[in-house]
Design a protein around this motif. Structure first.
Motif, short mmCIF file in Angstrom:
data_model
loop_
_atom_site.label_atom_id
_atom_site.label_comp_id
_atom_site.label_asym_id
_atom_site.label_seq_id
_atom_site.Cartn_x
_atom_site.Cartn_y
_atom_site.Cartn_z
N LEU A 203 41.33 38.31 31.84
CA LEU A 203 41.70 37.02 32.47
C LEU A 203 42.43 37.39 33.83
O LEU A 203 42.28 36.80 34.69
CB LEU A 203 42.81 36.46 31.55
CG LEU A 203 42.32 35.72 30.29
CD1 LEU A 203 43.42 35.12 29.43
CD2 LEU A 203 41.24 34.66 30.80
N LYS A 204 43.01 38.67 33.80
CA LYS A 204 43.79 39.02 35.27
C LYS A 204 42.63 39.14 36.19
O LYS A 204 42.96 38.92 37.33
CB LYS A 204 44.60 40.39 34.85
CG LYS A 204 45.64 40.69 35.77
CD LYS A 204 46.59 41.60 35.46
CE LYS A 204 45.91 42.98 35.56
NZ LYS A 204 47.12 43.99 35.13
N HIS A 205 41.58 39.59 35.59
CA HIS A 205 40.55 39.83 36.74
C HIS A 205 39.72 38.50 36.88
O HIS A 205 38.10 38.49 37.09
CB HIS A 205 39.71 41.05 36.29
CG HIS A 205 40.38 42.18 36.50
ND1 HIS A 205 40.51 43.16 35.76
CD2 HIS A 205 40.97 42.95 37.72
CE1 HIS A 205 41.37 44.16 35.91
NE2 HIS A 205 41.30 43.74 37.36
N SER A 206 40.10 37.14 36.30
CA SER A 206 39.24 36.14 36.05
C SER A 206 38.02 36.33 35.69
O SER A 206 37.12 35.74 36.10
CB SER A 206 39.44 35.30 37.54
OG SER A 206 38.81 36.22 38.55
N THR A 207 37.96 37.10 34.44
CA THR A 207 36.49 37.03 33.56
C THR A 207 36.89 36.24 32.45
O THR A 207 38.11 36.70 32.00
CB THR A 207 36.01 38.20 33.67
OG1 THR A 207 36.78 39.14 33.26
CG2 THR A 207 35.37 38.72 34.96
#
Length: 524
Positions: free
Chosen positions: A256-260
């Protein structure tokens, strides 16, 4: 002197060393060809030719006539050697400049960069003109000490032991707590079906059925609104959620931190929502001192974690197996070589032990009985039997005499041999095999790439569907309450219709989320 050019030809269709010998023997006879060197594993021929007489496409055509596929490789940078050195004794920028300018003037050095802060030098060179030992000597002559950047020969990056341990632990924790939860669930199902049979036969009113239902041991209320069943399920679910799901949470957070959104995100969403919803419903029931126990989902997270952590554990065990083979291959490489200097008539003048990375093409290497061949080469002097089973699988030793080729990593048996190095460093057969296996592991099958791409859309899609389900049932419920009543069996009349609708909508949407988790795409 005639000018000599060099070209690389990609050769396909070679199956064994005799194909290599066949190509080399036939091309050496041709006019204008100075020398040819064929690497079997890399499928590459390096040809030095006289451009006045012949040209690369004619050379490729000659190889094609022998029955092999051949294409000229455009980028000849393939043959560049790369050297990483640690340089000690540099004090300021002028030292750096001194090393760089001297090296750049040296014939054969193509590129050089020295970093003062890290004491490292990165050098590109043409292995035809110069070798790593010459480069190191140039730096030594300037008054600095150099050593190779130590390569990690242990192949620790191929070790999956820690992941195997971690997923095994995750699976065991989930499994231990999942079994009792499943037991409770099955018990409740059996009792429920008996009750509904009794209901059919005895025409009980729903109030009497509720009374019967709550008389069961597991439905006994410890506190108003908190049944034994729900309390036990909650206790069994907490450790799974924390210990079994720990790695999932970490990985989901990173994704989620890398928006995936990957499968971990879906697993975490489903289990967390199921757990939190159940917890909230319980607390509400206790606050309301409800007579009828609410429907909770505490059985879902342990079951999901069991399936998925088992899948992950098996996956890492399989990966570990292939990696183990690779690590064994890497361990076959010799670490040192004995380089000898020969005078006229092959008289031994001197010999020195060097790191195998420092062997240059054209060096004469001595291999003693029982020693490993550090590089691929040709025998110049000596007779011996050589065990090449690591490459060929042939357990019988092969006779080697002057002119024969030897393979790095194979073991010399009874005679001492002098060999001339033909392929060194990353070009040896063994390094090429290791590289091929590594590439095979890292490259994905097209279907796998497609599945990865799908799962990128799959997670947001599932989340969206479950939100739609939630909203749809809330709207349906407030428009026509009877539909919800028809499908939501066993709810208590003591709850307000609005709460019934909300509960039912949540149950439906959590079901959608949880069903999508152990789907075949996710597990695969």
């Amino acid at each position: 002197t005639k000018s000599i050019s060099k070209c690389y030809v990609q050769v396909t269709g070679m199956t064994c060393a005799s194909c290599v010998a066949n190509i080399e023997r036939n091309l050496r006879r041709e006019d204008g060809i100075h020398s040819i060197l064929v690497a079997l594993m890399a499928g590459k021929a390096e040809v030095r030719y006289n451009p006045a007489v012949t040209h690369p496409s004619a050379i490729a055509e000659l190889i094609r006539e022998l029955g092999f596929g051949a294409t000229v490789m455009e980028n000849c940078g393939e043959g560049d050697g790369i050297l990483e050195l640690v340089v000690r004794g540099m004090t300021c920028a002028s030292c750096v400049h001194k090393i760089e300018s001297t090296l750049m003037k040296t014939n054969g050095v193509l590129y050089c960069s020295v970093a003062l802060a890290t004491n490292k030098a990165h050098i590109k060179y043409d292995p035809e003109a110069i070798g790593p030992r010459d480069v190191m000597q140039v730096i030594k002559d300037l008054g600095f000490t150099t050593s190779l950047v130590k390569k990690d020969r242990s192949a620790s990056h191929l070790d999956h032991k820690q992941e195997i341990r971690q997923w095994k632990r995750s699976f065991v924790v989930s499994f231990v707590f999942c079994v009792p939860v499943m037991g409770l669930m099955i018990y409740m199902m059996v009792m429920d079906s008996q009750l509904s049979d009794a209901h059919v036969h005895q025409n009980l009113s729903s109030e009497e059925r509720e009374a019967l239902h709550s008389s069961m041991v597991l439905e006994y209320q410890l506190l108003p609104g908190l049944s034994v069943m729900n309390f036990l399920s909650f206790l069994l679910c907490v450790p799974v959620q924390v210990f079994g799901g720990w790695h999932f949470y970490i990985q989901a957070y990173r994704a989620l931190k890398h928006s995936t959104a990957n499968m971990d995100v879906l697993v975490v969403l489903a289990t967390s929502i199921a757990f939190l919803y159940s917890l909230v419903i319980l607390l509400v029931a206790m606050a309301e001192k409800a007579k009828v126990n609410p429907v909770t989902f505490f059985d879902t997270p342990p079951m999901l974690f069991v399936f998925i952590s088992l899948g992950r554990w098996l996956e890492h065990v399989a990966k570990g197996k292939t990696s183990e083979a690779l690590a064994r291959l890497i361990s076959l490489q010799a670490t040192e070589a004995t380089i000898v200097t020969l005078g006229p008539d092959n008289v031994l003048l001197s010999e020195e032990q060097v790191d195998v990375e420092l062997v240059q093409r054209g060096d004469i290497v001595r291999v003693v009985p029982g020693g490993k061949f550090p590089v691929d080469g040709r025998v110049i002097e000596g007779h011996s039997m050589v065990d090449e089973s690591l490459i060929t699988g042939e357990s019988m030793p092969v006779t080697k005499k002057p002119g024969n080729t030897v393979i790095a990593g194979s073991i010399n048996q009874n005679g001492s041999l002098l060999i001339s190095a033909t392929h060194v460093g990353a070009d040896t057969t063994l390094s090429q095999i290791v590289k091929l296996v590594e590439e095979a592991q890292t490259s994905k099958a097209p279907i796998q790439q497609f599945a990865d791409k799908l799962s990128g859309y799959f997670v947001p899609f599932i989340v969206a569907v479950s939100v739609v389900t939630l909203l749809a049932w809330i709207i349906i419920g407030f428009v026509d309450f009877e539909i919800v009543e028809k499908y939501f069996l066993g709810y208590s009349r003591s709850i307000s219709p609005a709460e019934v609708i909300l509960r039912f909508a949540f149950q439906a949407s959590i079901t959608v989320l949880c069903i999508a988790c152990p789907c075949s795409l996710g597990l695969a």
